[in-house]
Write a protein that holds these residues in place. Structure first.
Motif, PDB file in Angstrom:
ATOM      1  N   ALA A 105       0.822  -1.204   0.000  1.00 58.52           N
ATOM      2  CA  ALA A 105       0.000   0.000   0.000  1.00 58.52           C
ATOM      3  C   ALA A 105       0.862   1.263   0.000  1.00 58.52           C
ATOM      4  CB  ALA A 105      -0.936  -0.005   1.206  1.00 58.52           C
ATOM      5  N   PHE A 106       1.912   1.245   0.800  1.00 51.20           N
ATOM      6  CA  PHE A 106       2.800   2.407   0.866  1.00 51.20           C
ATOM      7  C   PHE A 106       3.529   2.607  -0.458  1.00 51.20           C
ATOM      8  CE2 PHE A 106       6.991   4.254   1.872  1.00 51.20           C
ATOM      9  CZ  PHE A 106       6.580   5.465   2.401  1.00 51.20           C
ATOM     10  N   MET A 107       4.018   1.523  -1.040  1.00 51.78           N
ATOM     11  CA  MET A 107       4.755   1.634  -2.290  1.00 51.78           C
ATOM     12  C   MET A 107       3.871   2.115  -3.435  1.00 51.78           C
ATOM     13  SD  MET A 107       7.957   0.960  -1.913  1.00 51.78           S
ATOM     14  CE  MET A 107       8.594   0.383  -3.477  1.00 51.78           C
ATOM     15  N   ALA A 108       2.627   1.716  -3.431  1.00 49.83           N
ATOM     16  CA  ALA A 108       1.718   2.181  -4.473  1.00 49.83           C
ATOM     17  C   ALA A 108       1.573   3.701  -4.433  1.00 49.83           C
ATOM     18  CB  ALA A 108       0.357   1.520  -4.311  1.00 49.83           C
ATOM     19  N   ARG A 109       1.675   4.269  -3.242  1.00 45.41           N
ATOM     20  CA  ARG A 109       1.565   5.709  -3.073  1.00 45.41           C
ATOM     21  C   ARG A 109       2.859   6.446  -3.415  1.00 45.41           C
ATOM     22  NH1 ARG A 109      -2.683   8.800  -2.439  1.00 45.41           N
ATOM     23  NH2 ARG A 109      -1.486  10.102  -0.996  1.00 45.41           N
ATOM     24  N   THR A 110       3.983   5.803  -3.205  1.00 43.16           N
ATOM     25  CA  THR A 110       5.269   6.498  -3.311  1.00 43.16           C
ATOM     26  C   THR A 110       6.168   6.002  -4.431  1.00 43.16           C
ATOM     27  OG1 THR A 110       6.304   4.980  -1.714  1.00 43.16           O
ATOM     28  CG2 THR A 110       5.242   6.958  -0.821  1.00 43.16           C
ATOM     29  N   LEU A 111       5.719   5.017  -5.197  1.00 45.18           N
ATOM     30  CA  LEU A 111       6.584   4.388  -6.201  1.00 45.18           C
ATOM     31  C   LEU A 111       7.101   5.370  -7.259  1.00 45.18           C
ATOM     32  CD1 LEU A 111       7.828   1.656  -6.834  1.00 45.18           C
ATOM     33  CD2 LEU A 111       5.864   1.175  -8.309  1.00 45.18           C
ATOM     34  N   PRO A 112       6.279   6.295  -7.788  1.00 47.56           N
ATOM     35  CA  PRO A 112       6.831   7.224  -8.787  1.00 47.56           C
ATOM     36  C   PRO A 112       8.007   8.035  -8.244  1.00 47.56           C
ATOM     37  CG  PRO A 112       4.444   7.277  -8.827  1.00 47.56           C
ATOM     38  CD  PRO A 112       4.828   6.470  -7.625  1.00 47.56           C
ATOM     39  N   PHE A 113       7.888   8.501  -7.017  1.00 50.27           N
ATOM     40  CA  PHE A 113       8.977   9.262  -6.407  1.00 50.27           C
ATOM     41  C   PHE A 113      10.187   8.360  -6.151  1.00 50.27           C
ATOM     42  CE2 PHE A 113      11.338  10.555  -2.690  1.00 50.27           C
ATOM     43  CZ  PHE A 113      11.625  11.887  -2.962  1.00 50.27           C
ATOM     44  N   SER A 114       9.950   7.224  -5.521  1.00 46.04           N
ATOM     45  CA  SER A 114      11.041   6.333  -5.148  1.00 46.04           C
ATOM     46  C   SER A 114      11.803   5.839  -6.367  1.00 46.04           C
ATOM     47  CB  SER A 114      10.484   5.148  -4.352  1.00 46.04           C
ATOM     48  OG  SER A 114      11.514   4.336  -3.853  1.00 46.04           O
ATOM     49  N   THR A 115      11.082   5.510  -7.436  1.00 46.23           N
ATOM     50  CA  THR A 115      11.722   5.038  -8.662  1.00 46.23           C
ATOM     51  C   THR A 115      12.576   6.134  -9.289  1.00 46.23           C
ATOM     52  OG1 THR A 115       9.937   3.465  -9.104  1.00 46.23           O
ATOM     53  CG2 THR A 115      11.289   4.134 -10.976  1.00 46.23           C
ATOM     54  N   ALA A 116      12.073   7.363  -9.274  1.00 49.77           N
ATOM     55  CA  ALA A 116      12.813   8.483  -9.855  1.00 49.77           C
ATOM     56  C   ALA A 116      14.122   8.720  -9.113  1.00 49.77           C
ATOM     57  CB  ALA A 116      11.954   9.739  -9.837  1.00 49.77           C
ATOM     58  N   VAL A 117      14.086   8.610  -7.794  1.00 50.16           N
ATOM     59  CA  VAL A 117      15.299   8.799  -7.003  1.00 50.16           C
ATOM     60  C   VAL A 117      16.278   7.655  -7.240  1.00 50.16           C
ATOM     61  CG1 VAL A 117      16.229   8.938  -4.662  1.00 50.16           C
ATOM     62  CG2 VAL A 117      14.139  10.182  -5.243  1.00 50.16           C
ATOM     63  N   GLU A 118      15.779   6.430  -7.218  1.00 49.24           N
ATOM     64  CA  GLU A 118      16.656   5.270  -7.422  1.00 49.24           C
ATOM     65  C   GLU A 118      17.324   5.321  -8.794  1.00 49.24           C
ATOM     66  OE1 GLU A 118      16.453   0.388  -7.141  1.00 49.24           O
ATOM     67  OE2 GLU A 118      14.634   1.513  -7.630  1.00 49.24           O
ATOM     68  N   ARG A 119      16.604   5.777  -9.797  1.00 47.91           N
ATOM     69  CA  ARG A 119      17.104   5.769 -11.172  1.00 47.91           C
ATOM     70  C   ARG A 119      18.371   6.593 -11.336  1.00 47.91           C
ATOM     71  NH1 ARG A 119      16.326   9.218 -15.274  1.00 47.91           N
ATOM     72  NH2 ARG A 119      14.722  10.358 -14.141  1.00 47.91           N
TER      73      ARG A 119
END
Length: 205
Positions: A105-119
């Motif tokens: 549930a948390f990742m569904a909310r934050t995945l766009p941000f988290s993926t952008a940072v990881e990239r």
């Protein structure tokens, strides 16, 4: 400090917190829409509708702004509330399953941000520092879960606390969650099936 001074400072502090939150929200939106590369003090100021000087009143540098997003997202997404069921679970196995659902549930909310940072963490020092913080807390959370299984005597044979925590980090990584969501899985499906995978992988019996 006098009572009058406290009354004067209270609105100022409240305005300062609102301004700071607005800047962090603007930075998060820029990262989700255009990537970490788009975040400059000027861009954040423009998105928030303030001057660049106003941004520097709250954040000394771009790096400080990006790093502060960790706490901002935890607050706005109610990280403690989302994972409260993990801490309240009656045993380690139940905690592992609650973690899977809460994490999805948390990742569904934050995945766009988290993926952008990881990239861009390999190339952008500010993103790298933020990502290092993310991985540190994910790993600490994972170790606490696995250690609970170990201490209760239900950690599956073949694992140590460290190796199991590392595998848990991999199984709940951005890429895994993103793949399942892109395949059309609902958040509930991701959580439920992840709970099955984690229980099968890490618990005995």
């Amino acid at each position: 400090m006098s009572a009058m001074a406290r009354e004067i400072d209270a609105p100022r502090n409240a305005r300062g917190r609102r301004s700071r939150s607005a800047l962090l929200r603007a930075a998060r939106e820029l990262i989700e829409e255009r990537g970490v590369e788009a975040v400059t003090m000027a861009a954040v100021a423009e998105r928030a509708g303030v001057t660049r000087r106003a941004v520097y009143l709250h954040f000394r540098s771009r790096g400080e702004l990006i790093n502060e997003l960790f706490g901002h997202i935890a607050d706005t997404e109610d990280l403690p509330g989302r994972f409260a069921a993990v801490d309240d679970a009656p045993d380690g196995v139940a905690a592992l399953e609650e973690f899977a659902r809460a994490h999805a549930a948390f990742m569904a909310r934050t995945l766009p941000f988290s993926t952008a940072v990881e990239r861009v963490a390999h190339a952008d020092p500010d993103a790298a520092r933020h990502w290092e913080t993310v991985l540190y807390w994910r790993n600490e959370t994972n170790k606490a879960l696995i250690r609970r299984l170990h201490d209760e005597g239900v950690l599956a044979p073949g694992w140590t606390v460290d190796t199991a925590a590392d595998m848990l980090l991999a199984l709940t990584s951005n890429g895994v969650i993103r793949t399942l969501l892109e395949r059309g899985w609902s958040v509930e499906q991701v959580g439920a099936h992840m709970a099955r995978v984690l229980r099968a992988a890490f618990t005995a019996g």
